[in-house]
Scaffold this active site. Structure first.
Site, PDB file in Angstrom:
ATOM      1  N   ASP A 145       0.878  -1.175   0.000  1.00 31.80           N
ATOM      2  CA  ASP A 145       0.000   0.000   0.000  1.00 31.80           C
ATOM      3  C   ASP A 145       0.914   1.223   0.000  1.00 31.80           C
ATOM      4  O   ASP A 145       1.531   1.546   1.018  1.00 31.80           O
ATOM      5  CB  ASP A 145      -0.893   0.016   1.239  1.00 31.80           C
ATOM      6  CG  ASP A 145      -2.070  -0.940   1.129  1.00 31.80           C
ATOM      7  OD1 ASP A 145      -2.044  -1.830   0.264  1.00 31.80           O
ATOM      8  OD2 ASP A 145      -3.022  -0.804   1.935  1.00 31.80           O
ATOM      9  N   LYS A 153      -6.569   3.227  -3.352  1.00 30.32           N
ATOM     10  CA  LYS A 153      -7.008   3.206  -1.958  1.00 30.32           C
ATOM     11  C   LYS A 153      -7.332   4.623  -1.503  1.00 30.32           C
ATOM     12  O   LYS A 153      -6.621   5.570  -1.854  1.00 30.32           O
ATOM     13  CB  LYS A 153      -5.910   2.586  -1.095  1.00 30.32           C
ATOM     14  CG  LYS A 153      -6.187   2.538   0.387  1.00 30.32           C
ATOM     15  CD  LYS A 153      -5.033   1.845   1.113  1.00 30.32           C
ATOM     16  CE  LYS A 153      -5.144   2.001   2.618  1.00 30.32           C
ATOM     17  NZ  LYS A 153      -4.004   1.373   3.330  1.00 30.32           N
ATOM     18  N   LYS A 157      -9.878   0.058  -2.666  1.00 34.59           N
ATOM     19  CA  LYS A 157      -9.802  -0.233  -1.235  1.00 34.59           C
ATOM     20  C   LYS A 157     -10.268   0.985  -0.454  1.00 34.59           C
ATOM     21  O   LYS A 157      -9.711   2.074  -0.596  1.00 34.59           O
ATOM     22  CB  LYS A 157      -8.373  -0.608  -0.843  1.00 34.59           C
ATOM     23  CG  LYS A 157      -8.196  -0.891   0.654  1.00 34.59           C
ATOM     24  CD  LYS A 157      -6.790  -1.379   0.963  1.00 34.59           C
ATOM     25  CE  LYS A 157      -6.540  -1.510   2.456  1.00 34.59           C
ATOM     26  NZ  LYS A 157      -5.176  -2.001   2.762  1.00 34.59           N
TER      27      LYS A 157
END
Length: 237
Positions: A100, A164, A192
């Site tokens: 991430d 994300k 996400k």
């Protein structure tokens, strides 16, 4: 995606959507072991943790279906592109299967999309060359709509597997942001939702809007209705 998701009227199995997250600076090895054991027990998609814990988590999760996810350039995104790429390589070497990575938010807001692209491409390249996935954190709470769109377009062009919403340390996910992200990235890139997802209702709303992963430190509470010790720790991932 779970079978429950495919049956109209069935109660959604949230476990496989969740990245069980612990990014608090005061986390201990015992906390990480507990996080991993909870992830196995509830069939979460991944654990998401700081780089220093990747090796321990990979060993603890060996033989399970739970992936190890590490953060890169976290939480500010203001690291040099070559450092982010190197960090990605190192954590993959320690056992991370997913990354991430926070974009260079300042460069994006200044309109320097070349720097943003180079920044993202370096991490994506490091991930894909090792068979890992890359999720690009765009930190929606700090961006205007046109900046969000630009960030998403750069992430898609760079080959990101997911986009994300946020690190979880600032403003978190909203349904409208998830809807926008899905509209821009299309069905081939995952979304996400992270930051402020604390209840089953929160998670279901994000999934209904199109999220394919949920980043949260409240995963056990979401799937069981209980409040585990991990929920007290910060960083939604």
């Amino acid at each position: 995606m779970s079978d429950a998701h495919a049956r109209p009227g069935a109660r959604l199995d949230l476990g496989p959507f969740i990245d069980h997250t612990l990014l608090a600076p005061d986390a201990t090895g015992a906390d990480i072991d507990r996080l991993c054991d909870e992830a196995i027990g509830h069939r979460f998609a991944a654990v998401c943790l700081n780089p220093v814990w990747v090796g321990q988590a990979a060993e603890r999760l060996s033989g399970s279906t739970v992936a190890v996810c590490s953060v890169v350039g976290f939480p500010l995104g203001a690291t040099l592109p070559e450092v982010k790429a190197f960090e990605a390589q190192v954590v993959i070497g320690h056992g991370a299967a997913e990354l991430d990575a926070v974009i260079n938010i300042g460069a994006l807001r200044a309109g320097d999309l070349t720097l943003v692209r180079d920044d993202v491409e370096g991490v994506v390249s490091a991930a894909h060359s090792a068979g890992a996935l890359c999720k690009v954190i765009i930190e929606v709470g700090l961006l205007e709509r046109d900046e969000k769109v630009a960030a998403l377009e750069v992430a898609v062009a760079a080959g990101a597997d997911f986009v994300k919403t946020s690190t979880g340390f600032g403003n978190g996910a909203t349904v409208n942001d998830v809807l926008l992200m899905c509209e821009i990235v299309g069905p081939s890139v995952g979304v996400k939702a992270a930051g402020g997802v604390r209840t089953r209702g929160d998670a279901e709303a994000m999934i209904a809007a199109g999220a394919t992963r949920i980043g949260t430190s409240a995963g056990v509470g979401i799937v069981t209705g209980r409040s585990p010790e991990t929920m007290r720790r910060g960083g939604a991932g």
